[in-house]
Write a protein that holds these residues in place. Sequence first.
Motif, PDB file in Angstrom:
ATOM      1  N   THR A  25      10.646   5.121   1.106  1.00 58.03           N
ATOM      2  CA  THR A  25      10.289   4.049   0.183  1.00 58.03           C
ATOM      3  C   THR A  25       9.009   4.345  -0.582  1.00 58.03           C
ATOM      4  O   THR A  25       8.813   3.840  -1.675  1.00 58.03           O
ATOM      5  CB  THR A  25      10.114   2.711   0.918  1.00 58.03           C
ATOM      6  N   GLY A  26       8.100   5.115   0.002  1.00 59.62           N
ATOM      7  CA  GLY A  26       6.822   5.415  -0.640  1.00 59.62           C
ATOM      8  C   GLY A  26       5.747   4.397  -0.345  1.00 59.62           C
ATOM      9  O   GLY A  26       4.611   4.541  -0.760  1.00 59.62           O
ATOM     10  N   HIS A  27       6.113   3.337   0.386  1.00 59.57           N
ATOM     11  CA  HIS A  27       5.157   2.275   0.710  1.00 59.57           C
ATOM     12  C   HIS A  27       5.199   2.004   2.204  1.00 59.57           C
ATOM     13  O   HIS A  27       6.194   2.238   2.871  1.00 59.57           O
ATOM     14  CB  HIS A  27       5.512   0.980  -0.031  1.00 59.57           C
ATOM     15  N   THR A  28       4.100   1.473   2.718  1.00 65.50           N
ATOM     16  CA  THR A  28       4.042   1.080   4.126  1.00 65.50           C
ATOM     17  C   THR A  28       3.648  -0.381   4.217  1.00 65.50           C
ATOM     18  O   THR A  28       3.072  -0.946   3.294  1.00 65.50           O
ATOM     19  CB  THR A  28       3.017   1.929   4.893  1.00 65.50           C
TER      20      THR A  28
ATOM     21  N   ALA B 264      13.872  16.641   1.263  1.00 63.47           N
ATOM     22  CA  ALA B 264      13.162  16.163   2.444  1.00 63.47           C
ATOM     23  C   ALA B 264      12.649  14.752   2.172  1.00 63.47           C
ATOM     24  O   ALA B 264      12.110  14.477   1.108  1.00 63.47           O
ATOM     25  CB  ALA B 264      11.998  17.086   2.770  1.00 63.47           C
ATOM     26  N   THR B 265      12.821  13.872   3.137  1.00 67.59           N
ATOM     27  CA  THR B 265      12.392  12.479   3.016  1.00 67.59           C
ATOM     28  C   THR B 265      11.269  12.210   4.004  1.00 67.59           C
ATOM     29  O   THR B 265      11.302  12.683   5.140  1.00 67.59           O
ATOM     30  CB  THR B 265      13.572  11.531   3.320  1.00 67.59           C
ATOM     31  N   CYS B 266      10.281  11.448   3.580  1.00 73.19           N
ATOM     32  CA  CYS B 266       9.151  11.094   4.442  1.00 73.19           C
ATOM     33  C   CYS B 266       9.653  10.260   5.615  1.00 73.19           C
ATOM     34  O   CYS B 266      10.350   9.258   5.431  1.00 73.19           O
ATOM     35  CB  CYS B 266       8.110  10.320   3.638  1.00 73.19           C
TER      36      CYS B 266
ATOM     37  N   PRO C   5       0.829  -1.209   0.000  1.00 69.62           N
ATOM     38  CA  PRO C   5       0.000   0.000   0.000  1.00 69.62           C
ATOM     39  C   PRO C   5       0.864   1.260   0.000  1.00 69.62           C
ATOM     40  O   PRO C   5       1.962   1.283   0.552  1.00 69.62           O
ATOM     41  CB  PRO C   5      -0.807  -0.113   1.293  1.00 69.62           C
ATOM     42  N   VAL C   6       0.357   2.295  -0.618  1.00 70.62           N
ATOM     43  CA  VAL C   6       1.069   3.566  -0.714  1.00 70.62           C
ATOM     44  C   VAL C   6       1.005   4.274   0.633  1.00 70.62           C
ATOM     45  O   VAL C   6      -0.003   4.225   1.334  1.00 70.62           O
ATOM     46  CB  VAL C   6       0.441   4.440  -1.815  1.00 70.62           C
ATOM     47  N   CYS C   7       2.098   4.923   1.003  1.00 72.94           N
ATOM     48  CA  CYS C   7       2.178   5.647   2.269  1.00 72.94           C
ATOM     49  C   CYS C   7       1.119   6.744   2.318  1.00 72.94           C
ATOM     50  O   CYS C   7       0.956   7.503   1.370  1.00 72.94           O
ATOM     51  CB  CYS C   7       3.577   6.243   2.426  1.00 72.94           C
ATOM     52  N   ARG C   8       0.411   6.836   3.434  1.00 68.04           N
ATOM     53  CA  ARG C   8      -0.655   7.832   3.563  1.00 68.04           C
ATOM     54  C   ARG C   8      -0.116   9.233   3.771  1.00 68.04           C
ATOM     55  O   ARG C   8      -0.763  10.215   3.436  1.00 68.04           O
ATOM     56  CB  ARG C   8      -1.558   7.460   4.737  1.00 68.04           C
ATOM     57  N   ASN C   9       1.080   9.364   4.329  1.00 69.73           N
ATOM     58  CA  ASN C   9       1.624  10.689   4.619  1.00 69.73           C
ATOM     59  C   ASN C   9       2.206  11.369   3.396  1.00 69.73           C
ATOM     60  O   ASN C   9       2.044  12.573   3.208  1.00 69.73           O
ATOM     61  CB  ASN C   9       2.670  10.607   5.715  1.00 69.73           C
ATOM     62  N   CYS C  10       2.915  10.610   2.552  1.00 69.25           N
ATOM     63  CA  CYS C  10       3.572  11.241   1.399  1.00 69.25           C
ATOM     64  C   CYS C  10       2.863  10.929   0.082  1.00 69.25           C
ATOM     65  O   CYS C  10       3.248  11.449  -0.958  1.00 69.25           O
ATOM     66  CB  CYS C  10       5.026  10.796   1.313  1.00 69.25           C
ATOM     67  N   ASP C  11       1.855  10.060   0.112  1.00 70.49           N
ATOM     68  CA  ASP C  11       1.058   9.708  -1.063  1.00 70.49           C
ATOM     69  C   ASP C  11       1.914   9.132  -2.187  1.00 70.49           C
ATOM     70  O   ASP C  11       1.641   9.320  -3.358  1.00 70.49           O
ATOM     71  CB  ASP C  11       0.275  10.918  -1.545  1.00 70.49           C
ATOM     72  N   GLY C  12       2.979   8.429  -1.831  1.00 74.45           N
ATOM     73  CA  GLY C  12       3.821   7.773  -2.821  1.00 74.45           C
ATOM     74  C   GLY C  12       4.945   8.625  -3.373  1.00 74.45           C
ATOM     75  O   GLY C  12       5.680   8.193  -4.252  1.00 74.45           O
ATOM     76  N   PHE C  13       5.114   9.843  -2.878  1.00 73.54           N
ATOM     77  CA  PHE C  13       6.220  10.724  -3.282  1.00 73.54           C
ATOM     78  C   PHE C  13       7.119  10.937  -2.065  1.00 73.54           C
ATOM     79  O   PHE C  13       7.041  11.970  -1.390  1.00 73.54           O
ATOM     80  CB  PHE C  13       5.687  12.058  -3.802  1.00 73.54           C
TER      81      PHE C  13
END
Length: 59
Positions: free
Chosen positions: A46-49, A38-40, A9-17
């Motif tokens: 990674t963009g994924h959780t 800046a990195t999430c 699943p795509v990360c909810r905080n960075c929305d895949g960016f």
Amino acid sequence: MPQHAPNYPVCRNCDGFPVVSITTGDRHRDGTRVTVQATCRTCNGTGHTLRATALTRGR
């Protein structure tokens, strides 16, 4: 032809960016802008959780 994406699943905080460049407003001597990357923190870039079931499965 569709490309295959991973089933994570795509990360909810960075929305895949997960990594972005932010301009500071200053300029270098050659006229280019000064940027900061800046990195999430949630997905560590990674963009994924992980799925919640994978996190609670430790028992």
